[in-house]
Design a protein around this motif. Sequence first.
Motif, short mmCIF file in Angstrom:
data_model
loop_
_atom_site.label_atom_id
_atom_site.label_comp_id
_atom_site.label_asym_id
_atom_site.label_seq_id
_atom_site.Cartn_x
_atom_site.Cartn_y
_atom_site.Cartn_z
N LEU A 109 -6.43 4.22 3.62
CA LEU A 109 -6.99 3.07 4.32
C LEU A 109 -8.16 3.48 5.21
O LEU A 109 -9.18 2.78 5.28
N CYS A 155 2.52 1.69 -3.47
CA CYS A 155 1.58 2.13 -4.51
C CYS A 155 1.16 3.59 -4.30
O CYS A 155 1.02 4.34 -5.27
N GLY A 199 -8.03 -6.97 2.27
CA GLY A 199 -7.74 -5.77 1.50
C GLY A 199 -7.22 -6.13 0.12
O GLY A 199 -6.59 -7.17 -0.08
N SER A 255 -6.29 2.42 -6.42
CA SER A 255 -7.45 2.31 -5.55
C SER A 255 -7.23 1.23 -4.51
O SER A 255 -6.34 0.38 -4.65
N LEU A 256 -8.05 1.26 -3.48
CA LEU A 256 -7.97 0.30 -2.40
C LEU A 256 -9.37 -0.22 -2.07
O LEU A 256 -10.31 0.55 -1.96
N VAL A 285 -5.13 -4.09 -2.92
CA VAL A 285 -4.44 -2.90 -3.42
C VAL A 285 -4.41 -2.99 -4.94
O VAL A 285 -3.94 -3.99 -5.50
N LEU A 320 0.84 -1.20 0.00
CA LEU A 320 0.00 0.00 0.00
C LEU A 320 0.87 1.25 0.00
O LEU A 320 0.63 2.20 -0.76
N TYR A 344 -7.30 6.79 -4.79
CA TYR A 344 -6.25 7.73 -4.41
C TYR A 344 -6.58 9.13 -4.92
O TYR A 344 -7.04 9.30 -6.06
#
Length: 354
Positions: A322, A201, A264, A213-214, A266, A198, A312
């Motif tokens: 997050l 990135c 999660g 994006s996450l 990523v 994370l 993001y």
Amino acid sequence: MNQERHADRDYSFALAQRVQELMRDYGPSATPRAYTVWYSYVAGEHPLMNDAIKRLITQKQTLTETDTDTLFEQHLAGGRLAHMAGETSATMLSEIAGVMEMLDLSVDSAAAYNASLSSISQDLTHNAVTRERVREIVGSVVAKTREVATSNRVLEARMRESRAEIEMLREKLEATRLESLTDPLTGLSNRKHFEEMLRACVDAATQTGTAMSLIVLDIDFFKRFNDLYGHLTGDQVLRLVAIVMRESAGNHATLSRFGGEEFGIVLPGLDRTEARGIAEAVRQNVMGRDLVKRSTGESLGRVSVSVGVAAYKAGDSPVSLLERADLCMFAAKRAGRNRTIDDSVGADALQHVA
């Protein structure tokens, strides 16, 4: 000295009594792993683990066996991996020392051979050469050459052995490194690797302006399911979610299990719309799987997940991204579960449900 031992003994018994109280109040059973986790908690040996336990208790009022297993793997099992890496590194250093010794011997042998040739050259230059002397010189050169050839063959064999040994050690170190970054139950990345990827990135998106994006997802009513059907069946559900994530997320995604039932994804290079499409694919595919208890063949119905998606934006840090994805996931929970919410709804709406 006896007083010190007695004091340590009393202290350890006091810790053990407190551990038993905590396991009775917050844990499902007194397994060896649970005892180890709670003992470390009471002793204050791992502050990060203590913080994680406090968060879990605040959220759930209890710890499941899955929680204690995860805490053990993430915070207490690292010593074993460090020991394995240490042993492998020591063996590799020994191999390198052996190779260097052989190289030193080879260099010494070559230097002696050059010195012998130089001596012969001077002898030929400054002294009268007879047939008998030529024969002696040729015999000396042949003998020295054979010595060097023998030394080189020994060095070559030793180098081949060392190359094979070092390659095996390299593979072992790589396996140890991957194990240290992997959740043992699902085979996905663990929290440590998730946080590393994370951060990487987000840094890349900050520097290049590219999208990322996450996705954060949580299994709905997992504690209730775990309590009803048992720990092993709960593990089956966790593995199912991991399988669906692998099938849905694509090759460039980092897939992680970073909490008990929290996952999660990523997604470098993907914007909010693309990430939401993947999130919905995961959610729908999880809902589309019928669960069957392996031991009895009993149908367990289906499970669902609540999903949050954050894209993001300039100025984001790994923590802020997050947090926003978490808020979206909690918004999905509050809105009835089994749904996906992304951060296009706005900060005010997300803060309202937090």
